[in-house]
Design an enzyme around this catalytic site. Structure first.
Site, short mmCIF file in Angstrom:
data_model
loop_
_atom_site.label_atom_id
_atom_site.label_comp_id
_atom_site.label_asym_id
_atom_site.label_seq_id
_atom_site.Cartn_x
_atom_site.Cartn_y
_atom_site.Cartn_z
CG HIS A 172 -2.13 -0.88 1.07
ND1 HIS A 172 -2.10 -2.22 1.41
CD2 HIS A 172 -3.39 -0.63 0.61
CE1 HIS A 172 -3.29 -2.75 1.15
NE2 HIS A 172 -4.09 -1.81 0.68
CE LYS A 213 -3.89 -0.25 4.81
NZ LYS A 213 -5.22 0.36 5.02
#
Ligand code: NAP
Length: 267
Positions: free
Chosen positions: A156, A160
């Site tokens: 990701h 995040k």
């Protein structure tokens, strides 16, 4: 004609929230009645989302907004810090929560399920709304029956907040329901750099890669005698989650209690 579903969106000015606002505005069977995102208060939700003005102003006080706009459903894409309180408030006011924000503990999910049942409303917490993502999880669970040695690697963006991702946790849970109990790897292994082997979950490992430029990907790697199997899903843009969110907003009107995982809506 079936009744129009009134939708409120928390995190309406965020990356996912804007896609939700556009999706709701484009569906004649849904009506955007509120958009909540404190730091963007006063702006038109449609304009903020990059669509035409829609006449719904973004607000900052969720409870007041729920009382005034009386939505049927609240869609939440905010932060792990605020989502539990947001969901509790929605249920308190009999607004069905459809939650995409990740970072819930199993205890929080159980508690929210009980609250939904008490209020006799449906709810959904879905760490992944993409059909391909759900199939990746299902196929991984199926493969783990034959290949119990596996590792999950998820990728990701570097901003995040939670790790591992909600999708990785959900995948690990689905695998654990069907995989034989096994602590894989060498029992004598030790890390010379802490964390090198990733997070431990029920005998296998989860690795979280966080890099700028990455959106959302996950692979589950299985190892067997003389072979490996990789099951991988790549998301490239947020709009890809919207068919799933749209379906969830409609389904959540039809049952009581909190469902955890979008896979329950896909045969
Ligand atoms: P984002 O761009 O940071 O958006 C979050 C938005 O929520 C921001 O505008 C933020 O405002 C706002 N916000 C913060 N606290 C709030 C509150 N109490 N009430 C209302 N709004 C609030 O994040 P994102 O990329 O959209 O992701 C949001 C969440 O969705 C993350 O947990 C992510 O992991 C998850 N996600 C889930 C899926 C899925 O399929 N389930 C897919 C993608 C992402 P400020 O900027 O002022 O803080």
């Amino acid at each position: 004609m079936s009744q129009i579903i009134k939708v409120a969106v928390t995190g309406a000015g965020g990356r996912m929230g804007k896609e939700v606002v556009k999706m709701v505005l484009e569906d004649d069977t849904l009506q955007l009645v509120a958009a909540i995102d404190p730091s963007k208060s006063g702006q038109d939700a449609g304009t903020l989302a990059g669509a035409a003005p829609c006449g719904v102003s973004v607000t900052g006080d969720l409870e007041l907004t729920l009382v005034e706009s009386k939505p049927d459903v609240l869609v939440d894409f905010t932060t792990p810090h605020s989502v539990v309180a947001n969901t509790q408030l929605a249920i308190k006011h009999k607004v069905r929560p459809v939650i995409g924000t990740t970072g819930f503990t199993p205890e929080q999910i159980t508690e929210l399920d009980e609250l939904c049942k008490k209020q006799e409303i449906g709810g959904l917490i879905a760490p992944n709304f993409s059909i391909g993502g759900i199939l990746m999880m299902k196929f991984a669970a199926q493969a783990s029956k034959y290949f119990p040695d596996l590792e999950i690697i998820e990728y990701h963006g570097d901003q995040k907040l939670d790790a591992p991702s909600g999708t990785a946790v959900k995948t690990a849970e689905m695998i654990s329901e069907v995989r034989e109990e096994k602590r894989q790897g060498n029992p004598n292994e030790h890390e010379t750099i802490e964390g090198s082997r990733g997070g431990y979950y029920n005998g296998f490992r989860i690795h979280s890669v966080r890099l700028p430029g990455v959106f959302a990907q996950q692979e589950v790697i299985f190892g067997g005698f003389g072979q490996t199997l990789k099951i991988r899903h790549d998301s490239y843009e947020r709009a890809g989650y919207m068919p799933g969110v749209n379906l969830a907003v409609k389904k959540v009107m039809e049952y009581t209690g909190l469902i955890y995982g979008f896979e329950h809506f896909i045969d």
